[in-house]
Design a protein around this motif. Sequence first.
Motif, PDB file in Angstrom:
ATOM      1  N   SER A  33       1.208  -1.595   0.439  1.00  0.00           N
ATOM      2  CA  SER A  33      -0.163  -0.403   0.143  1.00  0.00           C
ATOM      3  C   SER A  33       0.800   0.891   0.074  1.00  0.00           C
ATOM      4  O   SER A  33       1.796   1.360   0.823  1.00  0.00           O
ATOM      5  N   ILE A  34       0.846   1.968  -1.047  1.00  0.00           N
ATOM      6  CA  ILE A  34       1.032   3.343  -0.539  1.00  0.00           C
ATOM      7  C   ILE A  34      -0.174   4.968  -0.592  1.00  0.00           C
ATOM      8  O   ILE A  34      -1.211   4.698  -0.963  1.00  0.00           O
ATOM      9  N   LEU A  35       0.393   5.386  -0.007  1.00  0.00           N
ATOM     10  CA  LEU A  35      -0.067   6.817   0.650  1.00  0.00           C
ATOM     11  C   LEU A  35       0.387   8.121  -0.136  1.00  0.00           C
ATOM     12  O   LEU A  35       1.864   7.882   0.235  1.00  0.00           O
ATOM     13  N   THR A  47      -3.499  -0.194  -3.031  1.00  0.00           N
ATOM     14  CA  THR A  47      -2.917  -1.236  -2.988  1.00  0.00           C
ATOM     15  C   THR A  47      -3.342  -2.275  -3.286  1.00  0.00           C
ATOM     16  O   THR A  47      -4.292  -2.555  -4.122  1.00  0.00           O
ATOM     17  N   SER A  48      -1.971  -3.268  -3.482  1.00  0.00           N
ATOM     18  CA  SER A  48      -2.229  -4.453  -4.161  1.00  0.00           C
ATOM     19  C   SER A  48      -2.287  -5.450  -3.340  1.00  0.00           C
ATOM     20  O   SER A  48      -1.241  -5.711  -2.417  1.00  0.00           O
ATOM     21  N   ARG A  49      -2.273  -6.763  -3.646  1.00  0.00           N
ATOM     22  CA  ARG A  49      -2.643  -8.198  -3.213  1.00  0.00           C
ATOM     23  C   ARG A  49      -2.650  -9.255  -3.404  1.00  0.00           C
ATOM     24  O   ARG A  49      -3.895  -9.227  -4.186  1.00  0.00           O
ATOM     25  N   HIS A  50      -1.575 -10.286  -3.157  1.00  0.00           N
ATOM     26  CA  HIS A  50      -1.904 -11.403  -3.897  1.00  0.00           C
ATOM     27  C   HIS A  50      -1.950 -12.377  -2.860  1.00  0.00           C
ATOM     28  O   HIS A  50      -1.252 -12.625  -2.001  1.00  0.00           O
ATOM     29  N   PHE A  89      -6.878  -2.142  -5.555  1.00  0.00           N
ATOM     30  CA  PHE A  89      -7.871  -1.116  -4.396  1.00  0.00           C
ATOM     31  C   PHE A  89      -7.161   0.497  -4.277  1.00  0.00           C
ATOM     32  O   PHE A  89      -5.841   0.996  -4.403  1.00  0.00           O
ATOM     33  N   ILE A  90      -8.158   1.119  -4.713  1.00  0.00           N
ATOM     34  CA  ILE A  90      -7.736   2.674  -4.515  1.00  0.00           C
ATOM     35  C   ILE A  90      -8.604   3.171  -3.556  1.00  0.00           C
ATOM     36  O   ILE A  90     -10.337   2.864  -3.339  1.00  0.00           O
ATOM     37  N   SER A  91      -8.288   3.728  -2.257  1.00  0.00           N
ATOM     38  CA  SER A  91      -9.073   4.516  -1.429  1.00  0.00           C
ATOM     39  C   SER A  91     -10.821   5.223  -1.683  1.00  0.00           C
ATOM     40  O   SER A  91     -11.072   5.453  -0.464  1.00  0.00           O
ATOM     41  N   ASP A 173      -8.016  -1.592 -12.587  1.00  0.00           N
ATOM     42  CA  ASP A 173      -6.794  -2.448 -11.948  1.00  0.00           C
ATOM     43  C   ASP A 173      -5.181  -2.339 -12.620  1.00  0.00           C
ATOM     44  O   ASP A 173      -4.327  -2.565 -11.690  1.00  0.00           O
ATOM     45  N   ALA A 174      -5.263  -2.351 -13.667  1.00  0.00           N
ATOM     46  CA  ALA A 174      -3.767  -1.857 -14.412  1.00  0.00           C
ATOM     47  C   ALA A 174      -3.390  -0.612 -13.817  1.00  0.00           C
ATOM     48  O   ALA A 174      -2.526  -0.581 -13.760  1.00  0.00           O
ATOM     49  N   ASP A 175      -3.743   0.391 -13.947  1.00  0.00           N
ATOM     50  CA  ASP A 175      -3.670   1.394 -13.493  1.00  0.00           C
ATOM     51  C   ASP A 175      -3.310   1.513 -11.753  1.00  0.00           C
ATOM     52  O   ASP A 175      -2.217   2.361 -11.575  1.00  0.00           O
ATOM     53  N   ILE A 176      -3.633   1.267 -10.817  1.00  0.00           N
ATOM     54  CA  ILE A 176      -3.933   1.152  -9.452  1.00  0.00           C
ATOM     55  C   ILE A 176      -2.063  -0.516  -9.784  1.00  0.00           C
ATOM     56  O   ILE A 176      -1.723   0.417  -8.545  1.00  0.00           O
TER      57      ILE A 176
END
Length: 261
Positions: A33-35, A47-50, A89-91, A173-176
């Motif tokens: 995750s990056i703020l 946020t990316s989750r694998h 995800f984007i918040s 999703d590709a942009d996130i």
Amino acid sequence: MLLKIIDIAGENEHESDYETAVDLSHWSMQSRSILFESLGGVRFIVTSRHEQVTHSYMEPDFDHLEATGKTVYLTHSDRSKDRFTEEFFISGLYIACAQAPVSASEFMMVFAEPYDNVWDIFFDDTRPHDVNRRIAAHLSCEDGRPRRADLRCSNDYDEHLVPPNAIAVSLADADIERLCDLEIQAGTVCEIELPLSLEMAIVLAEKQHAQIVNRNSEVAANNRVQAAMARISLGIHAHFLMAKEQTRLSFAEVRNRPFLV
């Protein structure tokens, strides 16, 4: 667009469980995750989750058993039930919350009691909860924008001294994924290419954020005046009680003196 990287957080977990006496499942998860914060103060978290589940099974090594008479087990992979999922995800775009005014009498209700921290004020059930919320928000100087990338922001008001104030935004999703995979460091400012829709949404959000911050500065200044008045009133009252007690003790001392002829 120029963006400041406020914080970067990552998680890496794994565990294994027996499904039967010889069958095992292995679960692992990685997230990042990056703020980010725009120059105009708008923040957002990507946020990316694998998640991966693999399977294996054990069976005796029959060659070893035949050669030595001893049983040992070999572990083999079973790819037929493996599963891999990924989510992005984007918040939303976080902007400041409007700060609420607090009166001197409300500050007096809080300042009359000793507290170790703002959360103690927030959860004190001897006063109306709305009073606690407004005073805690003022004293904490929070404005509803997250400070950490791993903050589990939600719309549950009771989880935050100041509730998150997010403007909904959608992103492919590709942009996130591209934003999550950036080679960046926390505390730096970078020129980052954003999708046009996101950049336009940030510009609009910055205008709303600036308006709220401007109004909040006036409310905060008035709250500080009200807080000072409350402290002065409590100080005067404390001195009054002290003087009253000293007067009582003085009269008591006179009454207890022996009468001299």
